[in-house]
Design a protein around this motif. Structure first.
Motif, PDB file in Angstrom:
ATOM      1  N   SER A 101      -6.525   3.801  -4.730  1.00  0.00           N
ATOM      2  CA  SER A 101      -5.353   3.240  -4.072  1.00  0.00           C
ATOM      3  C   SER A 101      -5.710   2.837  -2.636  1.00  0.00           C
ATOM      4  O   SER A 101      -6.778   3.199  -2.120  1.00  0.00           O
ATOM      5  CB  SER A 101      -4.223   4.273  -4.043  1.00  0.00           C
ATOM      6  N   TYR A 129      -4.435   3.982   0.075  1.00  0.00           N
ATOM      7  CA  TYR A 129      -4.551   5.174   0.922  1.00  0.00           C
ATOM      8  C   TYR A 129      -5.853   5.925   0.646  1.00  0.00           C
ATOM      9  O   TYR A 129      -6.487   6.426   1.577  1.00  0.00           O
ATOM     10  CB  TYR A 129      -3.360   6.099   0.695  1.00  0.00           C
ATOM     11  N   GLU A 130      -6.264   6.001  -0.608  1.00  0.00           N
ATOM     12  CA  GLU A 130      -7.537   6.658  -0.915  1.00  0.00           C
ATOM     13  C   GLU A 130      -8.700   5.884  -0.302  1.00  0.00           C
ATOM     14  O   GLU A 130      -9.667   6.490   0.181  1.00  0.00           O
ATOM     15  CB  GLU A 130      -7.709   6.778  -2.429  1.00  0.00           C
ATOM     16  N   ALA A 151      -8.485   4.248   2.438  1.00  0.00           N
ATOM     17  CA  ALA A 151      -8.414   4.564   3.865  1.00  0.00           C
ATOM     18  C   ALA A 151      -9.082   5.903   4.151  1.00  0.00           C
ATOM     19  O   ALA A 151      -9.848   6.046   5.114  1.00  0.00           O
ATOM     20  CB  ALA A 151      -6.953   4.597   4.326  1.00  0.00           C
ATOM     21  N   ARG A 152      -8.801   6.884   3.306  1.00  0.00           N
ATOM     22  CA  ARG A 152      -9.415   8.207   3.488  1.00  0.00           C
ATOM     23  C   ARG A 152     -10.928   8.145   3.246  1.00  0.00           C
ATOM     24  O   ARG A 152     -11.700   8.827   3.931  1.00  0.00           O
ATOM     25  CB  ARG A 152      -8.758   9.205   2.534  1.00  0.00           C
ATOM     26  N   VAL A 162      -4.535   3.471   9.208  1.00  0.00           N
ATOM     27  CA  VAL A 162      -3.718   4.265   8.282  1.00  0.00           C
ATOM     28  C   VAL A 162      -4.205   5.715   8.227  1.00  0.00           C
ATOM     29  O   VAL A 162      -3.410   6.652   8.322  1.00  0.00           O
ATOM     30  CB  VAL A 162      -3.741   3.628   6.873  1.00  0.00           C
ATOM     31  N   ALA A 163      -5.517   5.898   8.095  1.00  0.00           N
ATOM     32  CA  ALA A 163      -6.065   7.254   7.998  1.00  0.00           C
ATOM     33  C   ALA A 163      -5.871   8.037   9.302  1.00  0.00           C
ATOM     34  O   ALA A 163      -5.658   9.247   9.280  1.00  0.00           O
ATOM     35  CB  ALA A 163      -7.547   7.189   7.643  1.00  0.00           C
ATOM     36  N   ILE A 207      -1.519   8.530   9.915  1.00  0.00           N
ATOM     37  CA  ILE A 207      -0.754   9.326   8.951  1.00  0.00           C
ATOM     38  C   ILE A 207      -1.369  10.711   8.860  1.00  0.00           C
ATOM     39  O   ILE A 207      -2.540  10.851   8.487  1.00  0.00           O
ATOM     40  CB  ILE A 207      -0.743   8.658   7.563  1.00  0.00           C
ATOM     41  N   GLY A 225      -0.120  12.763   3.975  1.00  0.00           N
ATOM     42  CA  GLY A 225      -0.806  11.950   2.978  1.00  0.00           C
ATOM     43  C   GLY A 225      -1.106  12.719   1.704  1.00  0.00           C
ATOM     44  O   GLY A 225      -0.937  12.207   0.593  1.00  0.00           O
ATOM     45  N   ARG A 262      -1.035  -2.269   0.796  1.00  0.00           N
ATOM     46  CA  ARG A 262      -1.205  -2.181   2.242  1.00  0.00           C
ATOM     47  C   ARG A 262       0.105  -2.185   3.025  1.00  0.00           C
ATOM     48  O   ARG A 262       0.266  -1.362   3.946  1.00  0.00           O
ATOM     49  CB  ARG A 262      -2.096  -3.336   2.712  1.00  0.00           C
ATOM     50  N   TRP A 309       1.888   1.349   3.318  1.00  0.00           N
ATOM     51  CA  TRP A 309       1.121   2.348   4.064  1.00  0.00           C
ATOM     52  C   TRP A 309       1.019   1.968   5.539  1.00  0.00           C
ATOM     53  O   TRP A 309       1.055   2.836   6.420  1.00  0.00           O
ATOM     54  CB  TRP A 309      -0.267   2.500   3.450  1.00  0.00           C
ATOM     55  N   LEU A 334       6.321   8.346  -1.713  1.00  0.00           N
ATOM     56  CA  LEU A 334       6.115   7.452  -0.575  1.00  0.00           C
ATOM     57  C   LEU A 334       7.394   6.679  -0.268  1.00  0.00           C
ATOM     58  O   LEU A 334       7.790   6.545   0.899  1.00  0.00           O
ATOM     59  CB  LEU A 334       4.968   6.482  -0.871  1.00  0.00           C
TER      60      LEU A 334
END
Length: 322
Positions: A151, A153-154, A156-157, A189-190, A193, A198, A209, A212, A246
């Motif tokens: 995803s 967010y993943e 981003a991490r 984002v990382a 948040i 998260g 995008r 997030w 979310l």
């Protein structure tokens, strides 16, 4: 650059392994793989080995959120367990020898498949390669890109973890196949948040995008805090999926924004005004007319008054009220 030269070969080996092709030649995974440490690996049926999951160690930047058999990405590990039970493991994982631990391996990619096999008590099918950190990082990123199941967010991490482990921004871009601008967005984002929020929301595969980035902007502006977000998440149904969680936070943000857009203002005494917003509390005393003397006294004593109030708060009375 060595990474660029190896990138095509690594991708070809991933495809060969996924498709279950037989190895080409005696010691080559694919014609396009260079000779040396990367080229010495066999792919496909001839190069796949069964490895005891107890011998596998974690390695490198994580590309997924908290991963356990019961708290995984929308139950995908449980689905994998069922699939492996019924049809066997169709796609091998990629491991490399653990340099500091003889007889053990480090996982480059395939953590979910390894966990599924571990829970089933069966060995995992794997390709073994001698890869340095940069080559392993590229292989990990390319496998994710080919499967397209991370995803926003993943990602981003993952980007954050890559940079935190000392890899360059160029390597992060290569691993994720992204531009400088996209990397900056993922970093934002990382960074903005909170990890706790998260993790509680989850990967939200259906959210791209914009959602997030909107959540990140809310934290940056002070319109949302860690505590606010967790309270909103607690109100979500227990069986709510990641995308719904979310949306619950973003939906609650809209309601809070309308309510908190105007600061609370009060005047405890003539000439003194207290303004309270979501991000701060300010006190203003006019230094004019009847309040001039009080303003001067307040200016001289404000440090002491704040220090005394803070001590009272620390002792408990300030937080409880009277």
């Amino acid at each position: 650059m060595a990474l660029n030269k190896n990138k095509t070969g690594i991708m070809a080996a991933i495809s060969a392994a996924t498709e279950g092709q037989a190895p080409i030649g005696q010691n080559r995974a694919h014609r396009s793989l260079p000779k040396g440490t990367v080229g010495s690996v066999r792919a496909g049926l001839g190069g796949i080995q069964e490895i005891d999951t107890a011998l596998i160690l974690p390695w490198g930047p994580q590309d997924r959120l908290a991963l356990t058999a019961v708290n995984s990405t929308e139950g995908d590990v449980l689905d994998l367990m069922e699939s492996i039970q019924q049809s066997g493991q169709q796609v091998p994982v990629l491991l490399r020898p653990a340099g500091k631990h003889d007889g053990r391996f480090e996982v480059v990619y395939g953590r979910r498949r390894i966990l599924a096999c571990q829970q089933l008590g069966v060995p995992v099918k794997a390709l073994i390669r001698t890869l340095d950190d940069s080559e392993a990082l590229i292989a990990k990123g390319l496998e994710n890109a080919s499967r397209q199941d991370l995803s926003f967010y993943e990602r981003a991490r993952f980007a954050q973890a890559i940079l935190e482990q000392g890899h360059s921004r160029e390597q992060a871009q290569q691993a994720l196949s992204i531009s400088k601008n996209t990397l900056s967005q993922l970093e934002r984002v990382a960074r903005l948040i909170p990890d706790r929020v998260g993790q509680a929301i989850g990967p939200a595969h259906g959210a791209g995008r914009p959602k997030w980035m909107a959540l990140a902007a809310a934290f940056e502006s002070g319109a949302l805090t860690n505590t606010d977000a967790m309270k909103l998440l607690q109100k979500a149904p227990e069986d709510a999926g990641s995308d719904a969680r979310l949306q619950a936070v973003l939906g609650g943000l809209g309601k809070r924004g309308a309510k908190d857009s105007r600061p609370a203002q009060r005047a405890p005494v003539d000439g003194a005004v207290v303004k309270s917003t979501k991000s701060s509390v300010t006190v203003t005393v006019k230094r004019a007319g009847d309040t001039t003397a009080f303003a001067d006294w307040f200016d001289e004593n404000i440090d002491r008054l704040i220090a005394e109030s803070y001590r009272s708060f620390q002792n408990g009375s300030g937080g409880k009220g009277s």
